[in-house]
Design a protein around this motif. Structure first.
Motif, PDB file in Angstrom:
ATOM      1  N   ALA A   6      16.575 -17.053  22.659  1.00 37.64           N
ATOM      2  CA  ALA A   6      15.725 -16.444  21.642  1.00 37.64           C
ATOM      3  C   ALA A   6      14.333 -16.143  22.176  1.00 37.64           C
ATOM      4  CB  ALA A   6      15.625 -17.354  20.426  1.00 37.64           C
ATOM      5  N   PHE A   7      13.862 -16.928  23.130  1.00 38.36           N
ATOM      6  CA  PHE A   7      12.536 -16.693  23.707  1.00 38.36           C
ATOM      7  C   PHE A   7      12.462 -15.397  24.503  1.00 38.36           C
ATOM      8  CE2 PHE A   7      11.277 -21.357  23.497  1.00 38.36           C
ATOM      9  CZ  PHE A   7      10.351 -21.112  22.500  1.00 38.36           C
ATOM     10  N   VAL A   8      13.575 -14.929  25.035  1.00 35.76           N
ATOM     11  CA  VAL A   8      13.568 -13.719  25.856  1.00 35.76           C
ATOM     12  C   VAL A   8      13.074 -12.522  25.051  1.00 35.76           C
ATOM     13  CG1 VAL A   8      15.041 -12.125  27.152  1.00 35.76           C
ATOM     14  CG2 VAL A   8      15.374 -14.587  27.359  1.00 35.76           C
ATOM     15  N   GLY A   9      13.479 -12.405  23.804  1.00 32.58           N
ATOM     16  CA  GLY A   9      13.086 -11.271  22.976  1.00 32.58           C
ATOM     17  C   GLY A   9      11.729 -11.415  22.320  1.00 32.58           C
ATOM     18  N   MET A  10      11.048 -12.538  22.510  1.00 30.96           N
ATOM     19  CA  MET A  10       9.780 -12.768  21.822  1.00 30.96           C
ATOM     20  C   MET A  10       8.565 -12.329  22.634  1.00 30.96           C
ATOM     21  SD  MET A  10      10.590 -16.405  20.030  1.00 30.96           S
ATOM     22  CE  MET A  10       9.102 -16.492  19.104  1.00 30.96           C
ATOM     23  N   GLU A  11       8.747 -11.967  23.864  1.00 37.38           N
ATOM     24  CA  GLU A  11       7.721 -11.492  24.794  1.00 37.38           C
ATOM     25  C   GLU A  11       6.373 -12.180  24.660  1.00 37.38           C
ATOM     26  OE1 GLU A  11       7.551  -7.268  24.861  1.00 37.38           O
ATOM     27  OE2 GLU A  11       9.713  -7.088  25.017  1.00 37.38           O
ATOM     28  N   LYS A  12       5.435 -11.595  23.906  1.00 35.00           N
ATOM     29  CA  LYS A  12       4.060 -12.107  23.856  1.00 35.00           C
ATOM     30  C   LYS A  12       3.917 -13.396  23.049  1.00 35.00           C
ATOM     31  CE  LYS A  12       2.114  -7.549  24.417  1.00 35.00           C
ATOM     32  NZ  LYS A  12       1.322  -6.486  23.841  1.00 35.00           N
ATOM     33  N   VAL A  13       4.832 -13.650  22.152  1.00 33.04           N
ATOM     34  CA  VAL A  13       4.733 -14.828  21.306  1.00 33.04           C
ATOM     35  C   VAL A  13       5.074 -16.097  22.084  1.00 33.04           C
ATOM     36  CG1 VAL A  13       5.649 -15.938  19.236  1.00 33.04           C
ATOM     37  CG2 VAL A  13       5.293 -13.469  19.264  1.00 33.04           C
ATOM     38  N   ALA A  14       6.108 -16.022  22.899  1.00 33.25           N
ATOM     39  CA  ALA A  14       6.563 -17.195  23.650  1.00 33.25           C
ATOM     40  C   ALA A  14       5.843 -17.271  24.991  1.00 33.25           C
ATOM     41  CB  ALA A  14       8.064 -17.121  23.879  1.00 33.25           C
ATOM     42  N   THR A  15       5.222 -18.386  25.243  1.00 34.12           N
ATOM     43  CA  THR A  15       4.526 -18.585  26.514  1.00 34.12           C
ATOM     44  C   THR A  15       5.465 -19.261  27.511  1.00 34.12           C
ATOM     45  OG1 THR A  15       3.731 -20.764  25.858  1.00 34.12           O
ATOM     46  CG2 THR A  15       2.330 -18.873  25.302  1.00 34.12           C
ATOM     47  N   LYS A  16       5.049 -19.278  28.755  1.00 32.03           N
ATOM     48  CA  LYS A  16       5.839 -19.960  29.780  1.00 32.03           C
ATOM     49  C   LYS A  16       5.968 -21.442  29.458  1.00 32.03           C
ATOM     50  CE  LYS A  16       4.909 -16.967  33.681  1.00 32.03           C
ATOM     51  NZ  LYS A  16       4.370 -16.875  35.037  1.00 32.03           N
ATOM     52  N   GLU A  17       4.900 -22.023  28.921  1.00 33.64           N
ATOM     53  CA  GLU A  17       4.931 -23.440  28.570  1.00 33.64           C
ATOM     54  C   GLU A  17       5.973 -23.712  27.493  1.00 33.64           C
ATOM     55  OE1 GLU A  17       2.007 -21.678  28.616  1.00 33.64           O
ATOM     56  OE2 GLU A  17       1.293 -22.431  30.537  1.00 33.64           O
ATOM     57  N   ALA A  18       6.057 -22.836  26.503  1.00 29.97           N
ATOM     58  CA  ALA A  18       7.039 -23.003  25.431  1.00 29.97           C
ATOM     59  C   ALA A  18       8.458 -22.880  25.978  1.00 29.97           C
ATOM     60  CB  ALA A  18       6.808 -21.974  24.331  1.00 29.97           C
ATOM     61  N   PHE A  19       8.668 -21.926  26.878  1.00 28.08           N
ATOM     62  CA  PHE A  19       9.988 -21.772  27.483  1.00 28.08           C
ATOM     63  C   PHE A  19      10.366 -23.014  28.276  1.00 28.08           C
ATOM     64  CE2 PHE A  19      12.600 -20.680  31.148  1.00 28.08           C
ATOM     65  CZ  PHE A  19      13.711 -20.174  30.511  1.00 28.08           C
ATOM     66  N   TRP A  20       9.458 -23.518  29.083  1.00 33.15           N
ATOM     67  CA  TRP A  20       9.751 -24.706  29.895  1.00 33.15           C
ATOM     68  C   TRP A  20       9.965 -25.941  29.010  1.00 33.15           C
ATOM     69  CZ3 TRP A  20      11.811 -23.988  34.233  1.00 33.15           C
ATOM     70  CH2 TRP A  20      11.442 -22.921  35.039  1.00 33.15           C
ATOM     71  N   TRP A  21       9.274 -26.002  27.879  1.00 30.58           N
ATOM     72  CA  TRP A  21       9.476 -27.120  26.956  1.00 30.58           C
ATOM     73  C   TRP A  21      10.902 -27.102  26.423  1.00 30.58           C
ATOM     74  CZ3 TRP A  21      10.482 -27.142  21.617  1.00 30.58           C
ATOM     75  CH2 TRP A  21      10.458 -28.400  21.026  1.00 30.58           C
ATOM     76  N   VAL A  22      11.370 -25.938  25.981  1.00 31.18           N
ATOM     77  CA  VAL A  22      12.733 -25.829  25.454  1.00 31.18           C
ATOM     78  C   VAL A  22      13.747 -26.078  26.571  1.00 31.18           C
ATOM     79  CG1 VAL A  22      14.415 -24.220  24.481  1.00 31.18           C
ATOM     80  CG2 VAL A  22      12.116 -24.302  23.561  1.00 31.18           C
ATOM     81  N   ALA A  23      13.469 -25.573  27.759  1.00 37.86           N
ATOM     82  CA  ALA A  23      14.397 -25.746  28.880  1.00 37.86           C
ATOM     83  C   ALA A  23      14.493 -27.203  29.329  1.00 37.86           C
ATOM     84  CB  ALA A  23      13.960 -24.863  30.044  1.00 37.86           C
TER      85      ALA A  23
END
Length: 45
Positions: A6-23
Motif C-alpha cells: 500500500a505504501f508504493v502508491g502513496m508516494e509523498k505521503v509515505a516516507t522511507k522511515e514509515a516503509f522501513w517501520w512496516v517492513a
C-alpha cells in the motif's frame, strides 16, 4: 505484505522511515495478520 504494498502508491505521503517501520514487522502488523488468518480459518465452507 499488504501494508508494504500500500505504501508504493502513496508516494509523498509515505516516507522511507514509515516503509522501513512496516517492513520491520512491528507487533501490530504481526497481530493483525494473525487475526486475519484465524478469522479466515473459522469460515465454514
Amino acid at each position: 505484505m499488504l501494508e508494504c504494498a500500500a505504501f508504493v502508491g502513496m508516494e509523498k505521503v509515505a516516507t522511507k522511515e514509515a516503509f522501513w517501520w512496516v517492513a520491520s514487522l512491528p507487533k501490530i502488523i504481526m497481530v493483525s495478520a494473525l487475526v486475519r488468518r484465524v478469522i479466515n480459518g473459522l469460515h465454514i465452507r
